[in-house]
Design a protein around this motif. Structure first.
Motif, PDB file in Angstrom:
ATOM      1  N   ARG A 276       0.830  -1.189   0.000  1.00 20.75           N
ATOM      2  CA  ARG A 276       0.000   0.000   0.000  1.00 20.75           C
ATOM      3  C   ARG A 276       0.878   1.257   0.000  1.00 20.75           C
ATOM      4  NH1 ARG A 276      -2.556  -0.192   6.144  1.00 20.75           N
ATOM      5  NH2 ARG A 276      -0.571  -0.034   7.268  1.00 20.75           N
ATOM      6  N   GLY A 277       0.315   2.360  -0.396  1.00 21.09           N
ATOM      7  CA  GLY A 277       1.069   3.601  -0.525  1.00 21.09           C
ATOM      8  C   GLY A 277       1.690   4.060   0.780  1.00 21.09           C
ATOM      9  N   HIS A 278       2.762   4.859   0.653  1.00 14.24           N
ATOM     10  CA  HIS A 278       3.480   5.372   1.817  1.00 14.24           C
ATOM     11  C   HIS A 278       3.695   6.871   1.639  1.00 14.24           C
ATOM     12  CE1 HIS A 278       6.739   6.018   4.725  1.00 14.24           C
ATOM     13  NE2 HIS A 278       6.440   4.841   5.249  1.00 14.24           N
ATOM     14  N   THR A 279       3.679   7.586   2.745  1.00 20.19           N
ATOM     15  CA  THR A 279       3.835   9.043   2.703  1.00 20.19           C
ATOM     16  C   THR A 279       5.087   9.460   1.955  1.00 20.19           C
ATOM     17  OG1 THR A 279       2.699   9.225   4.830  1.00 20.19           O
ATOM     18  CG2 THR A 279       4.023  11.118   4.128  1.00 20.19           C
ATOM     19  N   TYR A 280       6.166   8.710   2.122  1.00 17.81           N
ATOM     20  CA  TYR A 280       7.448   9.119   1.567  1.00 17.81           C
ATOM     21  C   TYR A 280       7.841   8.344   0.309  1.00 17.81           C
ATOM     22  CZ  TYR A 280       8.167  11.887   5.745  1.00 17.81           C
ATOM     23  OH  TYR A 280       8.045  12.837   6.734  1.00 17.81           O
ATOM     24  N   GLN A 281       6.923   7.646  -0.292  1.00 14.97           N
ATOM     25  CA  GLN A 281       7.269   6.927  -1.514  1.00 14.97           C
ATOM     26  C   GLN A 281       7.596   7.911  -2.635  1.00 14.97           C
ATOM     27  OE1 GLN A 281       3.133   5.232  -1.940  1.00 14.97           O
ATOM     28  NE2 GLN A 281       3.539   5.612  -4.125  1.00 14.97           N
ATOM     29  N   SER A 282       8.436   7.466  -3.558  1.00 13.97           N
ATOM     30  CA  SER A 282       8.823   8.303  -4.690  1.00 13.97           C
ATOM     31  C   SER A 282       9.280   7.420  -5.836  1.00 13.97           C
ATOM     32  CB  SER A 282       9.938   9.277  -4.287  1.00 13.97           C
ATOM     33  OG  SER A 282      11.049   8.580  -3.752  1.00 13.97           O
ATOM     34  N   ASP A 283       9.257   7.955  -7.042  1.00 12.01           N
ATOM     35  CA  ASP A 283       9.671   7.214  -8.229  1.00 12.01           C
ATOM     36  C   ASP A 283      11.166   7.374  -8.471  1.00 12.01           C
ATOM     37  OD1 ASP A 283       7.056   6.300  -8.922  1.00 12.01           O
ATOM     38  OD2 ASP A 283       6.603   8.324  -9.653  1.00 12.01           O
ATOM     39  N   TRP A 284      11.761   6.377  -9.102  1.00 18.97           N
ATOM     40  CA  TRP A 284      13.211   6.349  -9.297  1.00 18.97           C
ATOM     41  C   TRP A 284      13.715   7.569 -10.065  1.00 18.97           C
ATOM     42  CZ3 TRP A 284      15.157   6.427 -14.219  1.00 18.97           C
ATOM     43  CH2 TRP A 284      14.269   6.103 -15.253  1.00 18.97           C
ATOM     44  N   TRP A 285      12.943   8.062 -11.022  1.00 21.44           N
ATOM     45  CA  TRP A 285      13.416   9.182 -11.831  1.00 21.44           C
ATOM     46  C   TRP A 285      13.478  10.485 -11.038  1.00 21.44           C
ATOM     47  CZ3 TRP A 285       9.954  13.078 -11.737  1.00 21.44           C
ATOM     48  CH2 TRP A 285       8.608  12.760 -11.515  1.00 21.44           C
ATOM     49  N   SER A 286      12.766  10.523  -9.895  1.00 22.15           N
ATOM     50  CA  SER A 286      12.749  11.750  -9.084  1.00 22.15           C
ATOM     51  C   SER A 286      13.941  11.846  -8.140  1.00 22.15           C
ATOM     52  CB  SER A 286      11.449  11.811  -8.275  1.00 22.15           C
ATOM     53  OG  SER A 286      11.455  10.854  -7.223  1.00 22.15           O
ATOM     54  N   TRP A 287      14.639  10.735  -7.896  1.00 22.22           N
ATOM     55  CA  TRP A 287      15.703  10.740  -6.899  1.00 22.22           C
ATOM     56  C   TRP A 287      16.874  11.656  -7.277  1.00 22.22           C
ATOM     57  CZ3 TRP A 287      15.595   4.696  -6.900  1.00 22.22           C
ATOM     58  CH2 TRP A 287      14.392   4.259  -6.342  1.00 22.22           C
ATOM     59  N   PRO A 288      17.351  11.637  -8.525  1.00 18.71           N
ATOM     60  CA  PRO A 288      18.450  12.565  -8.854  1.00 18.71           C
ATOM     61  C   PRO A 288      18.068  14.031  -8.670  1.00 18.71           C
ATOM     62  CG  PRO A 288      18.249  10.854 -10.531  1.00 18.71           C
ATOM     63  CD  PRO A 288      17.047  10.739  -9.653  1.00 18.71           C
ATOM     64  N   LEU A 289      16.781  14.344  -8.782  1.00 22.99           N
ATOM     65  CA  LEU A 289      16.319  15.723  -8.627  1.00 22.99           C
ATOM     66  C   LEU A 289      16.027  16.085  -7.171  1.00 22.99           C
ATOM     67  CD1 LEU A 289      13.875  15.808 -11.677  1.00 22.99           C
ATOM     68  CD2 LEU A 289      16.256  16.564 -11.596  1.00 22.99           C
ATOM     69  N   MET A 290      16.066  15.088  -6.287  1.00 20.71           N
ATOM     70  CA  MET A 290      15.789  15.303  -4.855  1.00 20.71           C
ATOM     71  C   MET A 290      14.407  15.893  -4.631  1.00 20.71           C
ATOM     72  SD  MET A 290      19.207  16.359  -2.701  1.00 20.71           S
ATOM     73  CE  MET A 290      18.995  18.052  -3.039  1.00 20.71           C
ATOM     74  N   LEU A 291      13.403  15.315  -5.265  1.00 27.30           N
ATOM     75  CA  LEU A 291      12.055  15.861  -5.142  1.00 27.30           C
ATOM     76  C   LEU A 291      11.357  15.444  -3.858  1.00 27.30           C
ATOM     77  CD1 LEU A 291      10.694  15.450  -8.797  1.00 27.30           C
ATOM     78  CD2 LEU A 291      11.834  17.415  -7.742  1.00 27.30           C
ATOM     79  N   ARG A 292      11.733  14.262  -3.318  1.00 28.19           N
ATOM     80  CA  ARG A 292      11.020  13.773  -2.134  1.00 28.19           C
ATOM     81  C   ARG A 292      11.989  13.176  -1.119  1.00 28.19           C
ATOM     82  NH1 ARG A 292       7.415  14.994   1.297  1.00 28.19           N
ATOM     83  NH2 ARG A 292       5.866  13.431   1.867  1.00 28.19           N
ATOM     84  N   PRO A 293      12.648  14.031  -0.315  1.00 33.88           N
ATOM     85  CA  PRO A 293      13.463  13.501   0.781  1.00 33.88           C
ATOM     86  C   PRO A 293      12.573  12.885   1.856  1.00 33.88           C
ATOM     87  CG  PRO A 293      13.325  15.881   0.915  1.00 33.88           C
ATOM     88  CD  PRO A 293      12.643  15.491  -0.361  1.00 33.88           C
ATOM     89  N   ILE A 294      13.196  12.313   2.869  1.00 31.97           N
ATOM     90  CA  ILE A 294      12.446  11.561   3.879  1.00 31.97           C
ATOM     91  C   ILE A 294      12.798  12.057   5.282  1.00 31.97           C
ATOM     92  CG2 ILE A 294      11.988   9.279   4.842  1.00 31.97           C
ATOM     93  CD1 ILE A 294      12.880   8.075   2.194  1.00 31.97           C
TER      94      ILE A 294
END
Length: 432
Positions: A276-294
């Motif tokens: 199930r979904g998580h508050t801090y989930q993010s897609d792999w392509w967003s990681w280099p852009l640092m769109l969703r830290p934890i």
């Protein structure tokens, strides 16, 4: 500091020791902040405690080695924050020294190796992971050192290749024994071995079939391709399964020889299940852009509001993307092999997560890719500087240090002014 260490250029082991001491002090300072379990420590610390007591299986979706290492710290220092996290600091230090060693072996440049180590120490994700009892810091350390020993074997004289190749294979097995996310790196190592041999044959204008022989090879002399691949597979698999030894002595549901292999299929099913979904989930392509830290932690602790945010150093993480493009450009213009190699390494480390069958992704999966960016930056500065020592990399490292100091309070769980004290560092709404 970089200039003084560079003066010791003929003594890389001493420089590596000094770097390691500095990293260990940085990672250990106020290691007991926060004083309570944070983020996924809730899974791994109890699992480590269960291993110590041989109670029975816990956190069965991952292999045992990471939890064994956390448990070793608890045995050494007790069931407290220092005990939970001390071996993670050692893995973090090994990663910083590994960045130095990799670039030193690759380029033979003390300046570039120091830049790689400094950036690894300041890249922030390593700092947070090295102070948290989770698995990725161990995974990163073992993969990086496996790469280093493979590079060491690549440059070895005949007669010394085999032992180093076995060592690299064992380190790959240990990485997989921490987390299955290391499996693609074993495949990448095998692919790189074959690709370099084929390139060597083409450059020497020999038949491609000669690449598979161990004779008269400029890299890994004396080691044939087929024996090398067999050793890589056999040693890494053997080491992987050896780490399950304590599970045979569980009081409840002990592992048996007949259940060892079926357990691997159970682990696969657990790791690929739909979550199930998580508050801090993010897609792999967003990681280099640092769109969703934890946010690993944001609570009142020891009389103050404290927070731990897993976020990369913007100077390194975003500047590193420019360096990746620069490395590809260097290869396009002059067929520079080393810039291409590190750029491909980073690219593959990110692209793997487009293939790995995970239903959820998180920014901490980018941990090893962030380390690779430090290698890319060091190689890019070295290539474009062309030995002129203009000092651009030192200015870049200084900017990274300023950014690290700026973010430090929410990396190290320092006291904040109040419950809204975090807003000072929230550049984008997605960072909240």
């Amino acid at each position: 500091m970089l200039a003084r260490l560079q003066a010791l250029g003929t003594r890389p082991l001493l420089v590596a020791l000094l770097i390691g001491l500095a990293a260990q002090l940085l990672f250990t300072f106020h290691l007991d902040q926060p004083s309570r379990i944070l983020f996924d420590e809730v899974h791994y610390v109890p699992a480590a405690q269960a291993l110590i007591d041989l109670e029975g299986p816990r956190n069965v979706e991952h292999p045992l080695l990471g939890k064994e290492l956390i448990g070793a710290g608890i045995v050494a220092l007790g069931d407290n924050p220092f005990g939970w996290r001390i071996t993670a600091t050692l893995a973090g230090t090994a990663t910083v020294v590994g960045a130095f060693a990799f670039v030193w072996l690759l380029l033979g440049s003390m300046r570039a190796a120091l830049v790689a180590a400094a950036l690894a120490m300041l890249n922030q994700t390593l700092f947070v992971q090295a102070r948290t009892a989770m698995l990725d810091v161990y995974l990163g350390a073992f993969v990086l050192w496996a790469m280093i020993v493979m590079l060491w074997a690549m440059r070895a004289p005949p007669g010394r290749v085999l032992g180093r190749w076995i060592g690299a294979s064992a380190l790959m097995g240990l990485a997989v024994a921490v987390k299955w996310a290391a499996i693609p790196y074993v495949a990448l190592a095998a692919l790189a071995f074959v690709a370099i041999r084929l390139r060597d044959a083409r450059r020497a204008k020999r038949p491609l079939a000669s690449a598979f022989s161990g004779k008269d090879q400029p890299h890994w002399p004396g080691l044939g391709v087929v024996p090398g691949l067999l050793i890589l597979g056999a040693v890494s698999i053997t080491v992987y399964f050896a780490t399950f030894y304590p599970a045979f002595f569980y009081a409840n549901q002990p592992l048996t020889w007949s259940s060892l292999l079926p357990q691997q299929f159970d682990m696969y099913a657990l790791q690929t299940q739909k979550l199930r979904g998580h508050t801090y989930q993010s897609d792999w392509w967003s990681w280099p852009l640092m769109l969703r830290p934890i946010w690993y932690f944001y609570e009142w602790d020891r009389g103050a509001q404290r927070g731990v945010l897993l976020i990369g150093n913007p100077v390194i993480m975003w500047g590193g993307l420019v360096a990746v493009l620069a490395c590809y450009w260097a290869w396009f213009r002059s067929r520079a092999a080393y810039p291409l190699a590190v750029a491909l390494l980073w690219t593959a480390s990110v692209a793997l997560y487009a293939i790995i069958p995970k239903s959820l992704g998180f920014y901490y999966y980018y941990h090893l890719s962030g380390i690779f960016l430090c290698l890319v930056l060091a190689v890019a500065f070295h290539h474009f500087d062309r030995g002129r020592n203009k000092g651009r990399e030192e200015w870049f490292a200084a900017a990274a240090l300023i950014a690290f100091l700026y973010f430090y309070p929410i990396l190290a769980a320092s006291p904040l002014r109040d419950s809204q004290g975090f807003t000072h560092w929230m550049w984008f709404t997605s960072w909240r």
